[in-house]
Design a protein around this motif. Structure first.
Motif, mmCIF file in Angstrom:
data_model
loop_
_atom_site.group_PDB
_atom_site.id
_atom_site.type_symbol
_atom_site.label_atom_id
_atom_site.label_comp_id
_atom_site.label_asym_id
_atom_site.label_seq_id
_atom_site.Cartn_x
_atom_site.Cartn_y
_atom_site.Cartn_z
ATOM 1 N N PRO A 139 1.409 -6.455 0.739
ATOM 2 C CA PRO A 139 1.357 -5.011 1.038
ATOM 3 C C PRO A 139 0.899 -4.207 -0.167
ATOM 4 O O PRO A 139 1.094 -4.603 -1.322
ATOM 5 N N SER A 140 0.310 -3.074 0.104
ATOM 6 C CA SER A 140 -0.168 -2.212 -0.974
ATOM 7 C C SER A 140 0.973 -1.646 -1.813
ATOM 8 O O SER A 140 0.766 -1.215 -2.948
ATOM 9 N N THR A 141 2.199 -1.681 -1.266
ATOM 10 C CA THR A 141 3.355 -1.159 -2.015
ATOM 11 C C THR A 141 3.634 -1.960 -3.275
ATOM 12 O O THR A 141 4.372 -1.493 -4.143
ATOM 13 N N THR A 145 1.704 -2.407 -5.606
ATOM 14 C CA THR A 145 1.108 -1.703 -6.742
ATOM 15 C C THR A 145 1.995 -0.577 -7.258
ATOM 16 O O THR A 145 1.679 0.050 -8.264
ATOM 17 N N LYS A 146 3.113 -0.303 -6.570
ATOM 18 C CA LYS A 146 4.064 0.697 -7.041
ATOM 19 C C LYS A 146 5.085 0.109 -8.003
ATOM 20 O O LYS A 146 5.906 0.835 -8.564
ATOM 21 N N PRO A 156 -4.620 -6.502 -2.659
ATOM 22 C CA PRO A 156 -4.515 -5.038 -2.621
ATOM 23 C C PRO A 156 -5.344 -4.377 -3.719
ATOM 24 O O PRO A 156 -5.609 -4.970 -4.776
ATOM 25 N N CYS A 157 -5.741 -3.152 -3.457
ATOM 26 C CA CYS A 157 -6.436 -2.352 -4.464
ATOM 27 C C CYS A 157 -5.410 -1.670 -5.382
ATOM 28 O O CYS A 157 -4.198 -1.829 -5.204
ATOM 29 N N HIS A 158 -5.910 -0.932 -6.335
ATOM 30 C CA HIS A 158 -5.062 -0.161 -7.270
ATOM 31 C C HIS A 158 -4.141 -1.071 -8.074
ATOM 32 O O HIS A 158 -3.009 -0.696 -8.398
ATOM 33 N N SER A 172 0.421 -10.333 4.899
ATOM 34 C CA SER A 172 -0.449 -9.973 3.777
ATOM 35 C C SER A 172 0.381 -9.405 2.632
ATOM 36 O O SER A 172 1.567 -9.109 2.786
ATOM 37 N N ASP A 204 -6.531 -9.505 2.376
ATOM 38 C CA ASP A 204 -7.187 -9.188 1.110
ATOM 39 C C ASP A 204 -6.163 -8.915 0.019
ATOM 40 O O ASP A 204 -5.002 -8.570 0.295
ATOM 41 N N GLN A 264 7.072 -7.368 2.916
ATOM 42 C CA GLN A 264 7.254 -5.919 2.955
ATOM 43 C C GLN A 264 8.692 -5.512 2.674
ATOM 44 O O GLN A 264 8.958 -4.602 1.885
#
Length: 930
Positions: free
Chosen positions: A660-662, A664-665, A684-686, A658, A682, A636
């Motif tokens: 992080p979804s960040t 994808t930025k 990340p999506c996107h 995990s 999991d 993160q």
């Protein structure tokens, strides 16, 4: 060369303008102070003297000139002088431009004759060229080039009825330039002004007969084949149309009847075809530049007398038609001083008549396919200042009489197949030599250690020549060195004690791929001019000392440096730091957060602990490579700090948590390697937000040497520099990831390598996997994936490696495309999926596309037989070795065993003796009977 722009007044101009140091008029002083109020930034202090509290006489202010008759302001000279290339290297963020806007107060200066605001950022919030400049009726010189103006060039400039010099540029455009015909211009430079919508540009400029210099470079002009009955430009000396896409026959251009032309620049204009015969009438022509033409130009059709009168002929990268080399001998005697024929794929040997061009000052034959030896006649070009024969296929030795070129300042013989020995005889006559490049040949430089070179080099490049094994002693005298490259020169020596003092003025030093040993000098920080230092792939030891203050690129990878990183690197402007494959220990220091690094490579060391948190500001780091260390912590902090990262390699560390979804930025990310950590959770999506993985990368950052390892196609491969951008990769293998593979990952059509193996992933393989049409290597083995193998895999025409083993896949194996050939290369690619059937496996499928029951039963029986055989074999081996071990270590058992063996041996011996005796007796009786 093309004449320079009139950026500053000559001594005669000064006298004509009547420059004065008297007292200026109060209202004009107020107008200048109002102008200063519109300036919001003056980093170089050019307006520091504009202060009526210190100096009321504005005629003494910097950049102001007054008339000695009227005391009126007649000139404002505030041009922002741009730094040269060397200054840009030393100060990459150097910014000296004025910022703000131009005040209308200048209208008060009605006697102003000269206004130069070029290369500044004072376009104001509107960004337009002020229309009120057209009210300065006495203006003779107006320079607004290199400024940040946008929008249309105001036609009000056509009111400047006394204007002789007009320079515009950058992002401006014009749809109508007819107002130019109102001006008595001598010099017009509208380079980079978009004139694509001006269809009659040639007719307009033809109506300005006073023109002597016309520069319309990169103006998006559509053509130059206008029909002009009567040419008025009888005084035009210089015409530059560089960078316009004309794309029509060169002979159709309107300007071939301009007999007064001395300089004609047509580089990169896409003109093609035969040269016009009218060129023969241009007797004044001194310079002709047809370089970088995409269309083929046949210069052999030109009038010989005109070409032979040229002083400068530039035809490099012009895709020449005809044999231009046959033209040159016809021009003897000639006036030719500069000859540029580089990049035209000329073949064969360099003709010996080259030595007859005895007026040559510059000879550039680089980037061709010349072969054979260098002719000794080159030594006859005694006036030569520049000799560039680089990037050819010359063979043989360098002629020793090249040392007769006593005026030579620049010599480049690099990137050929020259061989042999370079001795002091090649150098002793080169007294004025400043730049030498002999790199990438098969040359050996042999001079005495006591040799005193006659030159003072500024740039010396000997990469891949043999100069060792000792450090070349003659370099000690080259105290003017700015750029030194002795990479891969077989030097097996330590750095001499004079290294720092001799090269104290150097900005770039390259010494990679040698056997340099010992430690780095402790006084390395004294090389205060140094910007780039490459010492990678040597045998240097010890700790890293404090670095030079202006260093911005350091590569000391592949050495034996040890210990922790220094507490203070001493290089606050560092942009590139590569220390991979050393023995560096300890933590990564916090000051990493204070550096504006663009690339950081600390891979293959013994670093430990968490990566520093740099939350206080966003970092511009593009390349972060930390693989094969013992670093820990969570992702993160790294992802929130380095939002511009393009290459992220944290493989084989101890990172947890995990993904992080960040992540994808990170739209610029095109290489992601997190393999060999303890990352869970999991995916990340996107993932479709990773736009740089959807196709070829455009925003390339590689300005330094970068090395990247990629695990692909079952092996470790290395990629360097710009080749990295072709390897778009995602490697998340050997972690603890779970959940399904997001279908969005298939939208990353630019991915070449995808490795998700050895995780706990579940679900089915997406039917859209075939959309990843650039995929060359796919490894999703060692997971819990189920379902059928998608038929779309056969669409991956570049696929060279596939591993689906050890999952729970079922059904018929699809065929077609690369799938029909990959099994032969990797017979284990489907292993561990007992539900798969069909070719190439030896399992037949039933009607439902599942393995037949008999195949499964046979598999079970074969498994039982294999298990039984393995158990029997294992029991036999264990029992046998148990007996042997007991006999070996227990003496009483060993004596009993050998006594038993002796008794058995005696009994067998007696039995065999009796048996043989009985057989002999029976044979005797049988013979007697016969």
């Amino acid at each position: 060369m093309i004449a320079a722009s009139p950026s500053s007044p000559t001594s005669s101009n000064r006298q004509a303008l009547g420059y004065h140091r008297g007292s200026c008029l109060p209202h004009e002083r107020d107008a200048l102070l109002a102008f200063k109020q519109g300036i919001t930034s003056d980093p170089s202090g050019r307006l520091a003297s504009w202060d009526e509290g210190k100096e009321q006489d504005c005629c003494k202010w910097r950049g102001i000139r007054c008339s000695n008759h009227t005391n009126r302001v007649i000139a404002i000279q505030l041009r922002n002088t741009q730094p040269d290339d060397d200054d840009l290297k030393r100060h990459p963020a150097w910014e000296t431009a004025l910022a703000g806007q131009i005040s209308p107060s200048l209208i008060t200066l009605q006697h102003l004759q000269r206004l130069d605001l070029s290369e500044n950022d004072i376009s104001g919030p509107a960004g337009r060229v002020p229309e009120f400049l057209g009210l300065l009726k006495n203006l003779r010189y107006l320079n607004l080039s290199g400024m940040t103006f946008t929008g249309e060039v105001p036609p009000q400039l056509g009111n400047l009825s006394k204007l002789h010099y007009l320079l515009l540029g950058t992002s401006l455009y014009s749809t109508d330039i007819s107002w130019l015909s109102n001006l008595p211009l001598h010099y017009l430079d509208m380079s980079s002004v978009d004139l694509s919508r001006v269809v009659d540009w040639a007719h307009v400029v033809n109506m300005v007969p006073s023109l002597k210099v016309l520069r319309l470079s990169e103006c998006s002009l559509a053509s130059a084949n206008e029909s002009i009955r009567h040419v008025n430009l009888t005084d035009l000396e210089e015409l530059s149309l560089f960078g316009n896409n004309f794309d029509h026959p060169i002979a159709s251009c309107w300007f071939w009847n301009l007999t007064s032309l001395q300089y004609l620049e047509l580089a990169a204009t896409f003109l093609h075809g035969q040269m016009p015969y009218a060129l023969g009438g241009m007797a004044s022509l001194k310079e002709l530049d047809l370089s970088n033409s995409v269309g083929s130009i046949d210069i052999m059709t030109a009038n010989m007398s005109s070409l032979c009168s040229l002083e400068n002929l530039d035809l490099h990268y012009s895709n020449l038609g005809g044999d231009v080399l046959r033209l040159l001998p016809q021009c003897f005697p000639n006036k030719l001083k500069e000859l540029h024929l580089g990049g035209n794929e000329f073949t064969g040997m360099l003709p010996d008549w080259i030595g007859m061009l005895n007026n040559l000052v510059i000879l550039n034959l680089s980037n061709n396919i010349f072969t054979g030896p260098l002719p000794s006649e080159i030594g006859m070009l005694i006036n030569l200042l520049t000799l560039d024969l680089s990037n050819n296929r010359f063979t043989g030795s360098v002629p020793s009489n090249i040392g007769m070129l006593s005026n030579l300042t620049y010599m480049d013989l690099s990137n050929s197949s020259l061989s042999g020995i370079i001795t002091r005889g090649h150098f002793d006559g080169l007294e004025r030599l400043k730049t030498i490049n002999l790199s990438n040949n098969i040359l050996r430089i042999v001079v005495d250690p006591e040799w005193f070179p006659p030159f003072k080099l500024q740039r010396a490049t000997f990469a891949s020549c043999q100069m060792g094994p000792l450090f070349p002693a003659w370099l000690r005298l080259q105290t003017d060195i700015d750029n030194l490259d002795v990479s891969n020169t077989s030097i097996f020596d330590s750095l001499p004690d004079w290294f720092v003092t001799t090269f104290s003025n150097a900005t770039e030093v390259y010494m990679s791929n040698n056997g340099i040993n010992g430690t780095l000098p402790k006084n390395l920080e004294n090389m205060t001019s140094l910007n780039i230092l490459y010492l990678d792939s040597n045998k240097l030891t010890g700790q890293i000392p404090q670095l030079p203050i202006n260093l911005y690129s350091l590569d000391i990878s592949r050495n034996y440096f040890s210990g922790p990183l220094p507490r203070n690197l001493g290089a606050p402007n560092l942009l590139h730091l590569s220390l991979f494959s050393n023995h560096i220990t300890g933590n990564i220091p916090q000051y990493i957060c204070e550096l504006n690094l663009g690339a950081l490579d600390l891979a293959n060391n013994y670093l430990e602990g968490a990566f520093p948190q740099c939350f206080q500001r966003r970092m511009m780091l593009r390349i972060l490579v930390l693989n094969n260390n013992m670093l820990s912590g969570k992702l993160q902090s790294i992802l929130e700090t380095y939002t511009e990262v393009q290459i992220l390699d944290l493989a084989w560390n101890k990172f947890t948590g995990s993904i992080p979804s960040t992540i994808t930025k990170l739209g610029g990310l095109f290489h992601l390697n997190l393999a060999g950590n303890s990352i869970s959770g999991d995916l990340p999506c996107h993932l479709s937000n990773l736009t740089s993985m959807k196709g070829p990368s455009i925003d390339s950052f590689i300005i330094f040497r970068v090395n990247m390892s990629v695990s692909t196609k079952g092996q470790e491969r290395y990629y360097y520099n710009l080749a990295i951008y072709d390897m778009v990769s995602i490697d998340l293998s050997s972690n603890q990831l779970s959940g399904e593979i997001p279908e969005e990952i298939t939208s990353l059509e630019g991915v070449v390598n995808l490795n998700l193996s050895r995780n706990n992933l579940t679900g089915k393989i997406s039917e859209k996997i075939g959309d990843m049409h650039l995929l060359e290597s796919l490894d999703i083995s060692g997971n819990n994936l189920y379902g059928q193998i998608p038929q779309s895999l056969s669409n991956l025409t570049y696929l060279g490696s596939l591993n689906l083993s050890h999952n729970d896949l079922t059904g018929i194996i699809p065929s077609g495309g690369q799938l029909d050939t990959l099994y032969a290369q990797n017979p284990l690619m489907y292993d561990g999926n007992i539900g798969l059937c069909g070719y190439p496996l030896q399992k037949n499928c039933n009607g439902s596309g599942q393995p037949k029951h008999s195949d499964l039963k046979r598999d079970g029986q074969d498994s039982k037989v294999l298990t039984l055989s393995f158990g029997l074999g294992l029991g036999y081996v264990v029992g046998l070795w148990s007996v042997f071990c007991v006999i070996l270590f227990k003496r009483s058992w060993r004596l009993a065993y050998f006594q038993l063996f002796d008794k058995a041996y005696d009994k067998v011996f007696v039995f065999l003796s009796c048996y043989m005796s009985e057989m002999d007796q029976n044979d005797s009786e049988t013979l007697g009977h016969w």
